[in-house]
Design a protein around this motif. Structure first.
Motif, PDB file in Angstrom:
ATOM      1  N   VAL A  15       0.861  -1.187   0.000  1.00 28.64           N
ATOM      2  CA  VAL A  15       0.000   0.000   0.000  1.00 28.64           C
ATOM      3  C   VAL A  15       0.896   1.235   0.000  1.00 28.64           C
ATOM      4  N   LEU A  16       0.803   2.012  -1.088  1.00 33.44           N
ATOM      5  CA  LEU A  16       1.594   3.236  -1.220  1.00 33.44           C
ATOM      6  C   LEU A  16       0.671   4.443  -1.206  1.00 33.44           C
ATOM      7  N   PRO A  17       1.133   5.578  -0.674  1.00 32.51           N
ATOM      8  CA  PRO A  17       0.310   6.797  -0.693  1.00 32.51           C
ATOM      9  C   PRO A  17       0.007   7.220  -2.133  1.00 32.51           C
ATOM     10  N   ALA A  18      -1.106   7.890  -2.323  1.00 32.58           N
ATOM     11  CA  ALA A  18      -1.496   8.380  -3.652  1.00 32.58           C
ATOM     12  C   ALA A  18      -0.396   9.266  -4.222  1.00 32.58           C
ATOM     13  N   LYS A  26       9.766   2.301   4.927  1.00 29.62           N
ATOM     14  CA  LYS A  26       9.243   1.781   6.192  1.00 29.62           C
ATOM     15  C   LYS A  26       7.927   2.484   6.486  1.00 29.62           C
ATOM     16  N   GLY A  27       6.892   1.723   6.790  1.00 32.22           N
ATOM     17  CA  GLY A  27       5.575   2.289   7.052  1.00 32.22           C
ATOM     18  C   GLY A  27       4.612   2.099   5.892  1.00 32.22           C
ATOM     19  N   HIS A  28       5.143   1.783   4.705  1.00 31.59           N
ATOM     20  CA  HIS A  28       4.287   1.426   3.568  1.00 31.59           C
ATOM     21  C   HIS A  28       3.964  -0.057   3.731  1.00 31.59           C
ATOM     22  N   LEU A  29       2.790  -0.345   4.240  1.00 26.87           N
ATOM     23  CA  LEU A  29       2.450  -1.704   4.652  1.00 26.87           C
ATOM     24  C   LEU A  29       2.352  -2.670   3.476  1.00 26.87           C
ATOM     25  N   ILE A  30       2.746  -3.906   3.750  1.00 21.20           N
ATOM     26  CA  ILE A  30       2.673  -4.986   2.771  1.00 21.20           C
ATOM     27  C   ILE A  30       1.753  -6.055   3.363  1.00 21.20           C
ATOM     28  N   GLU A  73       3.483  -6.685   6.880  1.00 26.20           N
ATOM     29  CA  GLU A  73       4.915  -6.466   7.019  1.00 26.20           C
ATOM     30  C   GLU A  73       5.236  -4.992   6.798  1.00 26.20           C
ATOM     31  N   ASN A  74       6.472  -4.632   7.108  1.00 24.99           N
ATOM     32  CA  ASN A  74       7.041  -3.313   6.833  1.00 24.99           C
ATOM     33  C   ASN A  74       6.422  -2.207   7.687  1.00 24.99           C
ATOM     34  N   VAL A  75       5.985  -2.537   8.883  1.00 20.33           N
ATOM     35  CA  VAL A  75       5.421  -1.519   9.768  1.00 20.33           C
ATOM     36  C   VAL A  75       6.543  -0.729  10.440  1.00 20.33           C
TER      37      VAL A  75
END
Length: 79
Positions: A15-18, A26-30, A73-75
């Motif tokens: 999930v990436l920001p628009a 880091k923080g872009h959740l998988i 992942e990637n939190v």
């Protein structure tokens, strides 16, 4: 209302920001549910800290969604 049919599991969906381009930070959740008993069908990004998750119906009874099984992942800390 009508509900979209969710046929398969999410498979390593990042999930990436628009408008963001590039490698996930880091923080872009998988999200992943591509394993036995996984049942996450769709992920919608709402805000950095909010996501709408759509669970696929149970195999033997499509009227119910009794359990959920997926990984994240990637939190980053405090997310």
């Amino acid at each position: 209302g009508s509900e979209d049919i969710i046929a398969g599991n999410v498979n390593k969906y990042t999930v990436l920001p628009a408008g963001y381009c590039g490698q996930p930070k880091k923080g872009h959740l998988i999200f992943d549910a591509c394993f036995e008993s996984g049942n996450l069908g769709r992920v919608d990004h709402v805000t950095q800290f909010e996501y709408d998750l759509f669970i696929r119906p149970d195999t033997c009874n499509p009227r119910f969604r009794v359990w959920f099984n997926f990984t994240v992942e990637n939190v980053k800390e405090s997310q």
